[in-house]
Design an enzyme around this catalytic site. Structure first.
Site, PDB file in Angstrom:
ATOM      1  N   GLY A 136       0.804  -1.220   0.000  1.00  0.00           N
ATOM      2  CA  GLY A 136       0.000   0.000   0.000  1.00  0.00           C
ATOM      3  C   GLY A 136       0.831   1.260   0.000  1.00  0.00           C
ATOM      4  O   GLY A 136       1.992   1.246  -0.391  1.00  0.00           O
ATOM      5  N   LEU A 173      -3.590  -4.978  -5.967  1.00  0.00           N
ATOM      6  CA  LEU A 173      -2.542  -3.993  -5.713  1.00  0.00           C
ATOM      7  C   LEU A 173      -1.374  -4.593  -4.923  1.00  0.00           C
ATOM      8  O   LEU A 173      -1.563  -5.152  -3.838  1.00  0.00           O
ATOM      9  CB  LEU A 173      -3.142  -2.818  -4.929  1.00  0.00           C
ATOM     10  CG  LEU A 173      -2.230  -1.593  -4.804  1.00  0.00           C
ATOM     11  CD1 LEU A 173      -1.984  -0.951  -6.151  1.00  0.00           C
ATOM     12  CD2 LEU A 173      -2.830  -0.599  -3.830  1.00  0.00           C
ATOM     13  N   ASP A 174      -0.176  -4.479  -5.458  1.00  0.00           N
ATOM     14  CA  ASP A 174       1.056  -4.941  -4.799  1.00  0.00           C
ATOM     15  C   ASP A 174       1.081  -6.448  -4.588  1.00  0.00           C
ATOM     16  O   ASP A 174       1.854  -6.949  -3.762  1.00  0.00           O
ATOM     17  CB  ASP A 174       1.273  -4.237  -3.447  1.00  0.00           C
ATOM     18  CG  ASP A 174       1.366  -2.726  -3.586  1.00  0.00           C
ATOM     19  OD1 ASP A 174       1.702  -2.264  -4.691  1.00  0.00           O
ATOM     20  OD2 ASP A 174       1.110  -2.022  -2.609  1.00  0.00           O
ATOM     21  N   GLU A 175       0.223  -7.172  -5.314  1.00  0.00           N
ATOM     22  CA  GLU A 175       0.159  -8.618  -5.120  1.00  0.00           C
ATOM     23  C   GLU A 175       0.624  -9.396  -6.344  1.00  0.00           C
ATOM     24  O   GLU A 175       0.535 -10.623  -6.380  1.00  0.00           O
ATOM     25  CB  GLU A 175      -1.283  -9.042  -4.759  1.00  0.00           C
ATOM     26  CG  GLU A 175      -1.807  -8.483  -3.457  1.00  0.00           C
ATOM     27  CD  GLU A 175      -1.174  -9.137  -2.222  1.00  0.00           C
ATOM     28  OE1 GLU A 175      -0.498 -10.177  -2.375  1.00  0.00           O
ATOM     29  OE2 GLU A 175      -1.339  -8.576  -1.124  1.00  0.00           O
TER      30      GLU A 175
END
Lengths: 284, 284, 284, 284
Positions: free
Chosen positions: D201, D227-229
């Site tokens: 995040g 997101l960010d995964e």
């Protein structure tokens, strides 16, 4: 020998160093190492670690403590004076995996761990032989969530008996109660098998494998009541790639864990760590 | 701002820190950072770097210098007081390969190099455009072993004109004369493309390849008249394997060179380096 | 299990991989890992390491060896086929310092050293207890330059008796004769306590201290008759600073030495290393 | 030149390598590099990357593709054949912070980025000059959550116009829509300024500072809708200590970010990365 350490934490203001160094000089002490840190020169918190040599330290130690009190009071200091020759008593808690315990035993055997390795406590029998073969007392104290309080009562007896200064959780897989943690505030060091705050909680290597990270790590920290949230002392990492399965990661991780924990313990024993709020100041 | 640095080197004896800190306190200075080192508490050499804040520093600076002289004399000190706001003038020497120059320009542009990048001097024209596009004067001074003295005469003119404090050899492939080195004693920083003392001399990557090393490195050091033998400031390494040919090693090496040189230059600019005999004391 | 490794070295030419993989497929083998390297696709030397699974390997092993000979002859191959389940016999030579020996014993105990740790030979008695407590035979064979040949005669007896495949010099401080080295060509691994070629020869930590390097290292290499000049297998480094004296460097160095040697030994045991001229090809 | 790469993913079974290598040999190709990986030799997924030289590759390229189709069909392969000389077209997205963009421009200028740097797109004007000075087209496309779809429509036009193969988010601080991500599946590389999954995040450096970590990191990954995964390609870390405030961490982090992103982009351009489920296989 005649070496001592003075650790101080107080509100920052001009003149602190001048007053301390004058005090030490007037007691024939020669400052041989000095580290300081201020969160903010204006209105912040001031931290200092001084190492000094003083002839006939043992005879003068108590008088130095007494004489320092007015200065401490004036500057509103938290402070601690320790004689380097007085080794701290260390208790190691371990479960089944021996690698972190072994590293500490090794360092101790080769005189690199400046401590009295007083006792090893385990909820399993696995490591008894390696501990007792070195002449260190080993206690098997079964523990699980149903008998936590009985176990901890026994732990406290043993720790008191050995006048324990520091508890090292060398891959000890049981939760400690808030009472126990409080009674060893900033004196329990744990090794967590991930680069916190990644993979807080259980099974970090399994979760690292599932996430497909390219590096794994380990974190040593003081234990607080918030699981894996205590002040971080030291961290390190190792590289992994797509060929490494969970078991490979565990092997790679063990090497990281043992060196990270050993560094943290040695820094604590050398009075290099000050805790402020939820962070550590580590003077190198 | 009102920050200054005091660097001191003198024979070790009790009372130095007390005297200095009392002096600073009496001049309304607040010590915000302090690093010390002694080669031996009994009869050794003592080194200290102090950073302090002092209200209205600019107005008081000269008086502080004057007032400190008796203390310096008493303790037989080599010492230097610098105001942090007065940026040092830096000259960069470069030949054809631009990577180290580029790194320094980059750091300077992003305000990470606390210096006045005064001038770039090269024995080639290759880097003129990138230098001048940033508004930095660029001088092309041809140099080789036959015209070394003429070249250096011109170098000195340029350096004097820009009131140069520090000379950085950013992959400058010419030898400097003893006279030139002497006139910038401990103020010429070079980057050598090996982890010295391995591969002293020319063609280190070629020789690293031939030897089959598994890591290559770079070393930044102060220049002395003994080629590649000056006091080492910083070193770092990178991994190579059997697939890396000389050209690959050069590429990998460039990344190491530029970061090692940039660190050394920044430490010098922050007055973090003291030279003692043929070694550096680097206060981190 | 049914896993085997095939190592090949031959002049490079098109069609090698096709021929080998067809051969393995025709013998019901499934290639599970493959690493190759060519010094030059045109007229260079070709190296390949294949790992394959083959049902009923033990029964078919000799037939595979026989069947492969025509291919090997056609391509002018040096080659070796090994069954993974047949552990190599390892002999460790050690003098007084136990750290490298301890690391190998530790790895072996935790089943990370895929080898039969057959015997430990020392010119001192210091490590006897730790070795024998693990059930490993320990031989004390005094050695110095005056009785080198008698000592080596005894060494050879012991090594032959234990059918030794690999000799590891775990900080063994005696020189080996050319005859001995030749009889274990590319099968003697040494750990040198510097990042070679820096500090070739004796007392590397003392010399590193004198030179004022900012990092120290260790190098594992195959032993040849040129002291410290054999093919390098692995290197690593650690940081030191001005506060580290020779003794500190030795401590820091020991940690590097033990991990570097352990990696090199494990790679050799896994048949990951090919020697070409005076360099190693290490397939990761 | 005459070099090509073949990437294959298919169910594992014996005989794949034999068939491929025979095919290449029959087309006069010489395999110069080969990397393979299997999730499980029995019933797992098989991945291979082959690099080969083939005389007159350009003339034969299409025929090789046609001829390979029956084999691909037989083994149920996902596969891709690429000619090394055909550079991929890269678009870089950037917001205000230029350090990652600068690193890529630098690598490209020194011929280390084997790609056609086709276009730079930014939601700010800040980096226009440095981009255009290198002759690379720069487009300013304002974007925020209210005009996301209009912005992306414009992005797509630009990317199509430049026949873009790879999108690099070099600290581009806007969210992409699922449609956009889908249209460049496994072809958008992002740099996240933490060692994921730590600090998923926003504001990772601020949160790292608050947590008191002793190392900060960066992660490059393919962009997915979580997101960010997305699949992690590469990570690295740097050390920080108690003296480093958020701004210091950002500086240290920038150095890590730019090298991590550059490595990931170069590996993608060299067809070294295969994505499987949510992980990457990176052949080194």
């Amino acid at each position: 020998k005649n070496r001592a350490r003075l650790l101080i934490h107080c509100p920052d203001q001009p003149g602190i160093i001048s007053r301390i160094s004058e005090f030490l000089f007037s007691h024939d002490a020669n400052i041989v190492a000095s580290h300081q840190y201020s969160t903010d020169p204006e209105g912040g918190e001031f931290f200092i670690r001084l190492e000094f040599d003083c002839p006939e330290l043992e005879a003068k130690f108590e008088q130095i403590e007494v004489d320092f009190q007015p200065i401490a009071a004036e500057f509103n200091m938290d402070w601690k004076l320790t004689a380097v020759r007085e080794l701290k008593n260390v208790a190691i808690f371990v479960s089944k995996q021996p690698h972190c315990l072994l590293e500490l035993l090794w360092e101790w055997q080769s005189s690199d761990l400046m401590a009295n390795l007083a006792v090893v406590i385990s909820n399993h029998e696995d490591t008894r032989e390696m501990v007792e073969s070195l002449g260190i007392p080993f206690y098997h104290v079964p523990s699980n969530k149903d008998i936590r309080h009985e176990a901890e009562a026994r732990h406290k007896e043993i720790l008191d008996e050995h006048d324990t200064d520091l508890v090292v959780l060398a891959r000890y897989m049981q939760i400690l109660t808030p009472e126990f943690v409080e009674s060893y505030r900033n004196r329990i060091i744990n090794i967590h098998h991930s680069f916190l705050p990644a993979f807080v909680g259980a099974r970090p290597y399994e979760r690292a494998y599932e996430r497909g990270v390219k590096m794994i790590g380990a974190t040593s920290h003081y234990v607080t009541n918030d699981l894996d949230e205590g002040p971080i002392i030291e961290q390190d990492i190792g590289r992994v790639d797509h060929r490494d399965h969970v078991e490979d990661m565990k092997k790679i991780g063990q090497t990281i864990e043992r060196s990270v924990l050993a560094r943290a313990v040695k820094w604590h024993l050398a009075d290099r760590i000050l805790v402020h709020q939820n962070k550590t100041i580590v003077f190198s």
